[in-house]
Design an enzyme around this catalytic site. Structure first.
Site, PDB file in Angstrom:
ATOM      1  N   CYS A 128      12.528 -11.873  28.184  1.00 44.63           N
ATOM      2  CA  CYS A 128      12.794 -13.308  27.950  1.00 44.63           C
ATOM      3  C   CYS A 128      14.145 -13.763  28.499  1.00 44.63           C
ATOM      4  O   CYS A 128      14.244 -14.832  29.121  1.00 44.63           O
ATOM      5  CB  CYS A 128      12.717 -13.625  26.464  1.00 44.63           C
ATOM      6  N   HIS A 248      16.995 -18.350  23.262  1.00 45.34           N
ATOM      7  CA  HIS A 248      18.160 -17.615  23.741  1.00 45.34           C
ATOM      8  C   HIS A 248      19.045 -18.584  24.527  1.00 45.34           C
ATOM      9  O   HIS A 248      18.538 -19.442  25.267  1.00 45.34           O
ATOM     10  CB  HIS A 248      17.736 -16.487  24.686  1.00 45.34           C
TER      11      HIS A 248
HETATM   12  C1  11C Z   1      15.066  -9.497  22.472  1.00 42.49           C
HETATM   13  N1  11C Z   1      14.641  -9.692  24.841  1.00 42.49           N
HETATM   14  O1  11C Z   1      15.473 -10.660  22.419  1.00 42.49           O
HETATM   15  C2  11C Z   1      14.268  -8.999  23.643  1.00 42.49           C
HETATM   16  C3  11C Z   1      12.816  -9.149  23.295  1.00 42.49           C
HETATM   17  O2  11C Z   1      11.416  -6.337  26.777  1.00 42.49           O
HETATM   18  O3  11C Z   1      10.036  -7.877  26.253  1.00 42.49           O
HETATM   19  C4  11C Z   1      11.866  -8.844  24.428  1.00 42.49           C
HETATM   20  C5  11C Z   1      11.760  -7.398  24.728  1.00 42.49           C
HETATM   21  C6  11C Z   1      11.011  -7.196  25.996  1.00 42.49           C
HETATM   22  O4  11C Z   1      15.263  -8.679  21.588  1.00 42.49           O
END
Ligand code: 11C
Length: 346
Positions: A128, A248
């Site tokens: 993401c 995010h």
């Molecule tokens: C998080 N980006 O915010 C991660 C979630 O490799 O698809 C997604 C984890 C992934 O913790």
């Protein structure tokens, strides 16, 4: 034409958003199959007014499935994606299991849609925090080139799943009652130590690698190079978890190749880009925040400034709903592209 669609991990934080997105986009579904691990099998879910019972995913689940959206963890994808492909399905995988596999395209449709064409049955959905960054950088890179990116993230707890959201809620209530905080999940399930997330900031997302970076940071670095087809672009990342539920945010420093580029030119490039929305008016205090981006499918960009020392350096603030463009929305866009371009057949 209608398609048989399976959603694996249907009850999870991303899975539920996948169903919402399929509904919102009125995806051409003939039969929908909701799948999960043994633990969540039997759950009842609703889609477009119809009730579904979630079934335990097995290799045979994928007989007659055209498109399978996977979001049940890397281990499950490793085990079941080849089984689904063997049975004729095309898998859009939202885990990190296949992202760096040279045989598997890693796609953000606004950036590298053409890569989908070369799939062998699996297409990977990037992490993401990578998706929103490359979507924002693409229009800048196209017009002015790009040699270097340094990013610091401010990531929502929903990236760690529904149980992490429960932990944030429980800790926040305990904190406000003056009670001791119980930390059992974050920063990473199964790690040696846990830290409270409520009223805190955790500079660890996913496990540490030998080079001192976390896996989340290495995902941002490696995936950006792969999506942009450019191993020479310099990328550094620091990923931090903060105590909010959704979206995010990222502070991104980018160095372009051309000299003399202005902030206005960057703003124009971003305004004209697909899937990216400029929200940048400091005089009127306009900029995106995690709350303002939550529930929306776009990537929002604000706070664009030129570096005060480097003519080729710019700073941006990039925010997007991590469960939508960062996961479910991007996956369904890939599925739509497979159909629209006639790329379902390998
Ligand atoms: C998080 N980006 O915010 C991660 C979630 O490799 O698809 C997604 C984890 C992934 O913790």
């Amino acid at each position: 034409q209608l398609y048989n669609v399976a959603v694996l991990g249907a009850t999870g934080a991303v899975g539920t958003k996948m169903l919402e997105t399929l509904d919102k986009k009125n995806f051409p579904i003939k039969d929908l199959l909701l799948l999960s691990s043994k633990r969540s099998a039997g759950a009842e879910m609703e889609f477009q007014g119809k009730k579904y019972t979630v079934q335990e995913a097995t290799p045979e689940s994928f007989e007659n499935i055209d498109i399978a959206l996977f979001s049940a963890g890397g281990g499950v994808s490793k085990q079941l994606a080849p089984e689904a492909v063997k049975r004729g399905a095309v898998v859009v995988d939202n885990t990190s299991a296949y992202r760096m596999d040279p045989e598997v395209p890693l796609v953000v449709p606004e950036v590298n849609e053409e890569d989908i064409k070369s799939h062998n049955g699996i297409i990977a959905n990037p992490n993401c925090s990578t998706i929103q960054m490359v979507a924002a950088l693409k229009p800048i890179r196209d017009l002015f080139g790009m040699s270097r990116v340094i990013v610091s993230t401010y990531q929502a707890v929903s990236g760690a799943g529904n149980e992490a959201l429960d932990e944030l809620r429980a800790q926040s209530e305990a904190f406000l009652q003056g009670e001791d905080l119980k930390a059992e999940l974050l920063p990473v399930t199964g790690e040696k130590k846990y830290y409270p997330i409520a009223f805190n900031a955790l500079p660890q997302i996913d496990v540490f690698q030998e080079n001192g970076y976390t896996f989340e940071e290495m995902k941002m670095i490696n995936e950006t190079k792969k999506i942009m087809h450019d191993d020479t672009v310099q990328v550094a990342a620091t990923c931090v978890r903060l105590p909010f539920f959704t979206s995010h945010a990222e502070s991104v420093y980018v160095e372009v190749d051309k000299s003399g580029v202005t902030v206005e030119q960057l703003k124009e490039a971003i305004s004209n880009a697909e899937g990216v929305v400029l929200e940048d008016d400091p005089e009127n205090q306009v900029y995106p925040t995690p709350l303002s981006a939550a529930g929306k499918p776009d990537v929002f960009v604000g706070r664009i400034r030129k570096d005060l020392d480097n003519d080729k350096g710019f700073h941006l603030w990039v925010v997007s709903d991590n469960l939508l463009k960062g996961a479910a929305w991007n996956s369904v866009q890939i599925a739509e592209s497979l159909i629209k371009n006639n790329w379902l057949q390998k």
